[in-house]
Design a protein around this motif. Structure first.
Motif, mmCIF file in Angstrom:
data_model
loop_
_atom_site.group_PDB
_atom_site.id
_atom_site.type_symbol
_atom_site.label_atom_id
_atom_site.label_comp_id
_atom_site.label_asym_id
_atom_site.label_seq_id
_atom_site.Cartn_x
_atom_site.Cartn_y
_atom_site.Cartn_z
ATOM 1 N N ALA A 75 0.850 -1.189 0.000
ATOM 2 C CA ALA A 75 0.000 0.000 0.000
ATOM 3 C C ALA A 75 0.884 1.237 0.000
ATOM 4 O O ALA A 75 1.956 1.252 0.618
ATOM 5 C CB ALA A 75 -0.915 0.015 1.222
ATOM 6 N N SER A 76 0.432 2.275 -0.697
ATOM 7 C CA SER A 76 1.173 3.530 -0.724
ATOM 8 C C SER A 76 0.926 4.298 0.573
ATOM 9 O O SER A 76 0.140 3.880 1.431
ATOM 10 C CB SER A 76 0.731 4.378 -1.919
ATOM 11 N N ALA A 77 1.591 5.446 0.700
ATOM 12 C CA ALA A 77 1.417 6.271 1.894
ATOM 13 C C ALA A 77 -0.017 6.761 2.045
ATOM 14 O O ALA A 77 -0.481 7.060 3.149
ATOM 15 C CB ALA A 77 2.370 7.457 1.849
ATOM 16 N N THR A 78 -0.731 6.829 0.917
ATOM 17 C CA THR A 78 -2.124 7.289 0.950
ATOM 18 C C THR A 78 -3.113 6.136 1.058
ATOM 19 O O THR A 78 -4.322 6.350 1.053
ATOM 20 C CB THR A 78 -2.439 8.110 -0.304
ATOM 21 N N GLY A 79 -2.597 4.896 1.123
ATOM 22 C CA GLY A 79 -3.471 3.739 1.251
ATOM 23 C C GLY A 79 -3.852 3.087 -0.057
ATOM 24 O O GLY A 79 -4.585 2.088 -0.059
ATOM 25 N N ALA A 80 -3.362 3.603 -1.179
ATOM 26 C CA ALA A 80 -3.676 3.017 -2.486
ATOM 27 C C ALA A 80 -2.965 1.675 -2.639
ATOM 28 O O ALA A 80 -1.839 1.493 -2.160
ATOM 29 C CB ALA A 80 -3.264 3.965 -3.602
ATOM 30 N N GLN A 81 -3.624 0.738 -3.337
ATOM 31 C CA GLN A 81 -3.033 -0.572 -3.560
ATOM 32 C C GLN A 81 -1.909 -0.491 -4.582
ATOM 33 O O GLN A 81 -2.010 0.214 -5.592
ATOM 34 C CB GLN A 81 -4.087 -1.567 -4.055
ATOM 35 N N LEU A 82 -0.850 -1.263 -4.318
ATOM 36 C CA LEU A 82 0.288 -1.319 -5.224
ATOM 37 C C LEU A 82 0.645 -2.770 -5.508
ATOM 38 O O LEU A 82 0.477 -3.642 -4.647
ATOM 39 C CB LEU A 82 1.510 -0.628 -4.612
ATOM 40 N N LEU A 83 1.141 -3.008 -6.703
ATOM 41 C CA LEU A 83 1.788 -4.277 -7.035
ATOM 42 C C LEU A 83 3.292 -4.025 -7.001
ATOM 43 O O LEU A 83 3.783 -3.101 -7.651
ATOM 44 C CB LEU A 83 1.387 -4.756 -8.425
ATOM 45 N N THR A 84 4.024 -4.818 -6.233
ATOM 46 C CA THR A 84 5.483 -4.736 -6.224
ATOM 47 C C THR A 84 6.028 -5.907 -7.036
ATOM 48 O O THR A 84 5.545 -7.038 -6.899
ATOM 49 C CB THR A 84 6.041 -4.782 -4.797
#
Length: 227
Positions: free
Chosen positions: A85-94
């Motif tokens: 999750a990003s600092a704003t709570g958005a989902q991320l794929l790593t």
């Protein structure tokens, strides 16, 4: 008259002559809509596209020879992936991709490939509102990360200042840059206007290597011209 040239284009030539520390080029994080199979696949393709841009130095890397076949099956080149999750709570794929295998495939297809050893560049950028720093230079930092270019921006409170950069008082600039572990220093000035413009100069150990200039729609777009 200075040439119209991306700063990163000149850095490409240095990549093959400077045995500096390699960046982690295969590791990326991209936005993820949700964890459905289709969204994950789209994010994997976006992640691979960013890695291809880093490896080739081309913003249009997806149009290069061999890119389409690589993007058709991004999992073939994945070493590992996960979710965050990003600092704003958005989902991320790593995702981590096999850089050696990708380079080999790109070369076999006839696409250009940069060396994985990248010179670290200290950039002193005088903007209309002041000096771009680690706090204010997020556009530059993001663009450099997307291209796989190790970029240093001065920390707030550093002795590097806009007056020296604008006035081209280079001895003061070099003295202020001495605390950074790099031989490459670039200075640039962005001018507001319609269009906005940017001029830059690149030095190695205080020797001018090259310079350039360009125009853009606004000052933010002018920053992108540097990378």
């Amino acid at each position: 008259m200075p040439r119209i040239l991306y700063l990163s284009c000149f850095l490409m030539g240095l990549l093959f002559t400077m045995p500096l520390q390699a960046a982690t080029l295969g590791d990326v994080s991209v936005p993820l809509a949700d964890r459905s199979d289709s969204s994950v696949r789209a994010a994997e393709q976006a992640a691979l596209a960013q890695v291809l841009s880093r490896l080739t130095g081309r913003a249009d890397a997806t149009s290069l020879p061999g890119a389409a076949s690589l993007l058709a099956n991004p999992q073939q080149w994945l070493s590992q992936f996960g979710f965050a999750a990003s600092a704003t709570g958005a989902q991320l794929l790593t995702a981590s991709f096999d850089v050696k295998a990708l380079n080999k495939a790109l070369l076999a297809a006839g696409a250009p490939v940069w060396s994985t050893s990248r010179p670290t560049l200290l950039l002193g950028l005088a903007m209309p509102e002041g000096l771009a720093s680690t706090q204010s230079g997020s556009i530059l930092a993001q663009a450099a990360d997307q291209r796989g270019l190790p970029l240093l921006l001065p920390a707030d409170g550093n002795a590097l200042n806009t007056a020296d950069i604008r006035g081209r008082f280079m001895q003061s600039v070099f003295s202020a840059s001495a605390g950074y572990a790099t031989d490459l220093v670039a200075t640039a000035v962005i001018y507001a206007g319609n269009p906005a413009s940017v001029r830059w100069w690149l030095y190695q150990k205080s020797v001018l290597l090259t310079q350039g200039q360009g125009n853009a729609a606004d000052t933010q777009a002018a920053q992108a011209l540097l990378i």
